[in-house]
Design an enzyme around this catalytic site. Structure first.
Site, PDB file in Angstrom:
ATOM      1  N   LYS A 170      11.431  47.035 -13.935  1.00  0.00           N
ATOM      2  CA  LYS A 170      12.260  47.935 -14.748  1.00  0.00           C
ATOM      3  C   LYS A 170      12.666  49.168 -13.929  1.00  0.00           C
ATOM      4  O   LYS A 170      12.061  49.456 -12.892  1.00  0.00           O
ATOM      5  CB  LYS A 170      11.468  48.361 -15.984  1.00  0.00           C
ATOM      6  CG  LYS A 170      10.163  49.059 -15.612  1.00  0.00           C
ATOM      7  CD  LYS A 170       9.207  49.195 -16.780  1.00  0.00           C
ATOM      8  CE  LYS A 170       7.895  49.809 -16.289  1.00  0.00           C
ATOM      9  NZ  LYS A 170       6.916  49.971 -17.349  1.00  0.00           N
ATOM     10  N   ARG A 223       2.338  52.359 -29.327  1.00  0.00           N
ATOM     11  CA  ARG A 223       3.695  52.450 -28.794  1.00  0.00           C
ATOM     12  C   ARG A 223       4.397  51.193 -29.308  1.00  0.00           C
ATOM     13  O   ARG A 223       4.612  51.059 -30.499  1.00  0.00           O
ATOM     14  CB  ARG A 223       3.653  52.560 -27.257  1.00  0.00           C
ATOM     15  CG  ARG A 223       4.958  52.983 -26.638  1.00  0.00           C
ATOM     16  CD  ARG A 223       4.863  53.157 -25.122  1.00  0.00           C
ATOM     17  NE  ARG A 223       4.716  51.884 -24.410  1.00  0.00           N
ATOM     18  CZ  ARG A 223       4.765  51.753 -23.087  1.00  0.00           C
ATOM     19  NH1 ARG A 223       4.964  52.798 -22.307  1.00  0.00           N
ATOM     20  NH2 ARG A 223       4.620  50.571 -22.517  1.00  0.00           N
ATOM     21  N   HIS A 264      -0.609  46.069 -24.273  1.00  0.00           N
ATOM     22  CA  HIS A 264      -0.519  47.013 -23.147  1.00  0.00           C
ATOM     23  C   HIS A 264      -1.605  48.073 -23.306  1.00  0.00           C
ATOM     24  O   HIS A 264      -1.836  48.571 -24.406  1.00  0.00           O
ATOM     25  CB  HIS A 264       0.873  47.657 -23.157  1.00  0.00           C
ATOM     26  CG  HIS A 264       1.220  48.425 -21.911  1.00  0.00           C
ATOM     27  ND1 HIS A 264       1.200  47.859 -20.648  1.00  0.00           N
ATOM     28  CD2 HIS A 264       1.637  49.710 -21.731  1.00  0.00           C
ATOM     29  CE1 HIS A 264       1.580  48.772 -19.754  1.00  0.00           C
ATOM     30  NE2 HIS A 264       1.846  49.896 -20.382  1.00  0.00           N
ATOM     31  N   ARG A 285       0.702  42.015 -15.339  1.00  0.00           N
ATOM     32  CA  ARG A 285       2.039  42.597 -15.150  1.00  0.00           C
ATOM     33  C   ARG A 285       1.898  43.819 -14.250  1.00  0.00           C
ATOM     34  O   ARG A 285       1.408  44.860 -14.688  1.00  0.00           O
ATOM     35  CB  ARG A 285       2.643  43.048 -16.489  1.00  0.00           C
ATOM     36  CG  ARG A 285       2.733  41.972 -17.551  1.00  0.00           C
ATOM     37  CD  ARG A 285       3.404  42.534 -18.806  1.00  0.00           C
ATOM     38  NE  ARG A 285       2.784  43.747 -19.300  1.00  0.00           N
ATOM     39  CZ  ARG A 285       1.795  43.789 -20.205  1.00  0.00           C
ATOM     40  NH1 ARG A 285       1.325  42.678 -20.743  1.00  0.00           N
ATOM     41  NH2 ARG A 285       1.296  44.947 -20.580  1.00  0.00           N
ATOM     42  N   TYR A 318      19.244  80.086  -5.049  1.00  0.00           N
ATOM     43  CA  TYR A 318      19.408  80.720  -6.356  1.00  0.00           C
ATOM     44  C   TYR A 318      18.176  81.535  -6.760  1.00  0.00           C
ATOM     45  O   TYR A 318      17.042  81.068  -6.631  1.00  0.00           O
ATOM     46  CB  TYR A 318      19.615  79.649  -7.441  1.00  0.00           C
ATOM     47  CG  TYR A 318      20.932  78.929  -7.363  1.00  0.00           C
ATOM     48  CD1 TYR A 318      22.141  79.612  -7.457  1.00  0.00           C
ATOM     49  CD2 TYR A 318      20.967  77.547  -7.229  1.00  0.00           C
ATOM     50  CE1 TYR A 318      23.353  78.936  -7.401  1.00  0.00           C
ATOM     51  CE2 TYR A 318      22.176  76.854  -7.188  1.00  0.00           C
ATOM     52  CZ  TYR A 318      23.368  77.558  -7.270  1.00  0.00           C
ATOM     53  OH  TYR A 318      24.557  76.887  -7.222  1.00  0.00           O
ATOM     54  N   CYS A 322      18.306  73.102  -5.405  1.00  0.00           N
ATOM     55  CA  CYS A 322      19.610  73.092  -6.082  1.00  0.00           C
ATOM     56  C   CYS A 322      19.940  71.653  -6.488  1.00  0.00           C
ATOM     57  O   CYS A 322      19.152  70.739  -6.285  1.00  0.00           O
ATOM     58  CB  CYS A 322      20.686  73.633  -5.160  1.00  0.00           C
ATOM     59  SG  CYS A 322      20.263  75.223  -4.410  1.00  0.00           S
ATOM     60  N   ASP A 324      22.062  69.582  -5.219  1.00  0.00           N
ATOM     61  CA  ASP A 324      22.352  68.669  -4.111  1.00  0.00           C
ATOM     62  C   ASP A 324      21.619  69.006  -2.832  1.00  0.00           C
ATOM     63  O   ASP A 324      21.805  68.321  -1.826  1.00  0.00           O
ATOM     64  CB  ASP A 324      23.856  68.725  -3.784  1.00  0.00           C
ATOM     65  CG  ASP A 324      24.702  68.750  -5.032  1.00  0.00           C
ATOM     66  OD1 ASP A 324      24.646  67.761  -5.769  1.00  0.00           O
ATOM     67  OD2 ASP A 324      25.374  69.781  -5.279  1.00  0.00           O
TER      68      ASP A 324
HETATM   69  C1  LIG Z   1       5.733  49.484 -16.774  1.00  0.00           C
HETATM   70  C2  LIG Z   1       4.940  48.434 -17.430  1.00  0.00           C
HETATM   71  C3  LIG Z   1       4.026  47.659 -16.710  1.00  0.00           C
HETATM   72  C4  LIG Z   1       3.649  47.970 -15.281  1.00  0.00           C
HETATM   73  O1  LIG Z   1       2.877  49.139 -15.265  1.00  0.00           O
HETATM   74  P1  LIG Z   1       2.243  49.703 -13.903  1.00  0.00           P
HETATM   75  O2  LIG Z   1       1.342  50.780 -14.353  1.00  0.00           O
HETATM   76  O3  LIG Z   1       3.389  50.256 -13.123  1.00  0.00           O
HETATM   77  O4  LIG Z   1       1.596  48.577 -13.233  1.00  0.00           O
HETATM   78  C5  LIG Z   1       3.398  46.625 -17.364  1.00  0.00           C
HETATM   79  N1  LIG Z   1       3.665  46.357 -18.653  1.00  0.00           N
HETATM   80  C6  LIG Z   1       4.529  47.088 -19.375  1.00  0.00           C
HETATM   81  C7  LIG Z   1       4.768  46.751 -20.786  1.00  0.00           C
HETATM   82  C8  LIG Z   1       5.173  48.162 -18.798  1.00  0.00           C
HETATM   83  O5  LIG Z   1       6.018  48.899 -19.530  1.00  0.00           O
END
Ligand SMILES: *Cc1c(COP(=O)(O)O)cnc(C)c1O
Length: 373
Positions: free
Chosen positions: A35, A133, A165, A223, A266, A313, A315
């Site tokens: 992602k 979540r 998760h 994952r 700035y 800044c 850029d």
């Molecule tokens: C981002 C994400 C992961 C990976 O998480 P890491 O901490 O980067 O390994 C796994 N599962 C879900 C649902 C996520 O959103």
């Protein structure tokens, strides 16, 4: 280098990290979390490296990211786990993108798209085991299962996975971790009893942090995101042999001598304490160098660390070289693996009070990603 700055991505490091994580995951499959443009590393080249190194699947947050992978020729299974009402679900099904569902209303929407396209949707049902979540909370889990089974019987969906998760896998010993694992096992048991979790269903809950700290949570698949990019999922436990893949480099745009007492950038938050050499670094907060790095973060320039001098800044920002030599066009390294004395993304994260995920994903679209094998 023909652009003001670039993010060099070491695909060999990514492959090394994926292989190392696969080994850590035992026999479990590995889904590469790609992602947010593969955490800023570039979606397509990174995904190809991740699959080439042994990941069997990819995971994205959004359908659009999965469709981009398909358009780029990626044929491996892809799961998109964050679906909002009204998204192009039919298009996702036509592109063979697997979807996650946490709520019966979304199951209905997905089933309608499946009927319209004549393609059964491949679904991963998400259980909220304590992060609050995504996912169906415990009390709503039986209804989600019942709805899924009804649609499965109709042929509108297939149940490919059951997942959850962790909220605190990066905090070893946090009491929520064991509780979430137990709740996940209960959710799996209910799914089995209902007939929604046959042996073909992929069970997955672990992110990178869980892979390195919780072998009992591997199930059928893990994952991994941050660890694939070589950044430690639990920095206080070390680097686990991971190699950072991204090096962020800029070329000095301008060098000049200024007098003592010169206010820099700035707000004049930095004032030169003597006659000195200033160098302009052409990266700013629009490129992911957070404004908060003002006066805090360091870069490697002319063989030594230099603090960001004055406000970052949009850029650009300035560094104070003292009497050390530097020329326009010279390279400045913001972060990298650290081998050449440059700061790491971990140091930037620690300095800015954030995590490495945020440092790398914020590198902006106008910084080209340059790939090295
Ligand atoms: C981002 C994400 C992961 C990976 O998480 P890491 O901490 O980067 O390994 C796994 N599962 C879900 C649902 C996520 O959103």
């Amino acid at each position: 280098m023909t652009t003001p700055a670039e993010a060099r991505v070491d695909l060999g490091a990514i492959r090394h990290n994926v292989a190392l994580l696969k080994e850590r995951a035992g026999g479990a499959q590995l889904m590469g979390a790609v992602k947010a443009d593969a955490y800023g590393h570039g979606l397509l080249p990174t995904s190809e490296a991740v699959l080439g190194a042994g990941a069997s699947r990819l995971g994205t947050a959004f359908i659009q990211e999965a469709l981009y992978l398909r358009a780029g020729g990626v044929s491996a299974p892809i799961l998109a786990w964050l679906i909002t009402p009204g998204e192009p679900i039919a298009e996702a099904l036509a592109a063979d993108v697997e979807l996650s569902a946490s709520h019966p209303a979304l199951l209905d929407e997905i089933a309608a798209a499946a009927r319209a396209t004549g393609r059964a949707a491949k679904l991963h049902l998400e259980a909220d085991t304590g992060m609050s979540r995504g996912g169906a909370p415990q009390a709503a889990w039986p209804d989600l299962l019942a709805k899924a089974l009804e649609l499965k019987a109709e042929g509108a969906i297939e149940i490919v996975g059951i997942w959850s998760h962790f909220a605190c896998a990066d905090i070893p010993g946090h009491p929520s971790v064991a509780r979430q694992l137990e709740t996940y096992e209960t959710a799996l048991k209910l799914a089995e009893q209902a007939g929604a979790a046959g042996s073909e269903v992929i069970r997955h809950i672990s992110n990178s942090a869980a892979v390195v700290t919780l072998p009992e949570a591997r199930f059928d698949m893990v994952r991994t995101g941050i660890a694939m990019y070589g950044l430690s999922p639990v920095p206080e436990l070390g680097d686990f042999g991971l190699r950072p893949a991204m090096t962020l480099v800029a070329r000095v745009g301008l060098v000049k001598r200024v007098v003592e007492g010169s206010g820099v950038s700035y707000g004049h938050l930095y004032t030169t304490s003597c006659e000195t050499t200033l160098a302009l670094v052409p990266l700013g907060y629009a490129d992911g160098v957070l404004r908060h790095a003002t006066g805090r973060a360091e870069v490697l320039a002319g063989g030594r660390r230099r603090l960001v001098a004055g406000r970052v800044c949009m850029d650009q920002f300035m560094i104070d070289m003292g009497d050390d030599p530097i020329s326009a066009g010279d390279e400045v390294v913001l972060f990298g693996p650290g081998d050449g004395g440059e700061p790491t993304a971990q140091e930037w994260a620690d300095t800015l009070g954030t995590i490495t995920h945020e440092i790398v994903t914020r590198i902006g679209a106008r910084v080209p990603r340059i790939y090295h094998q």
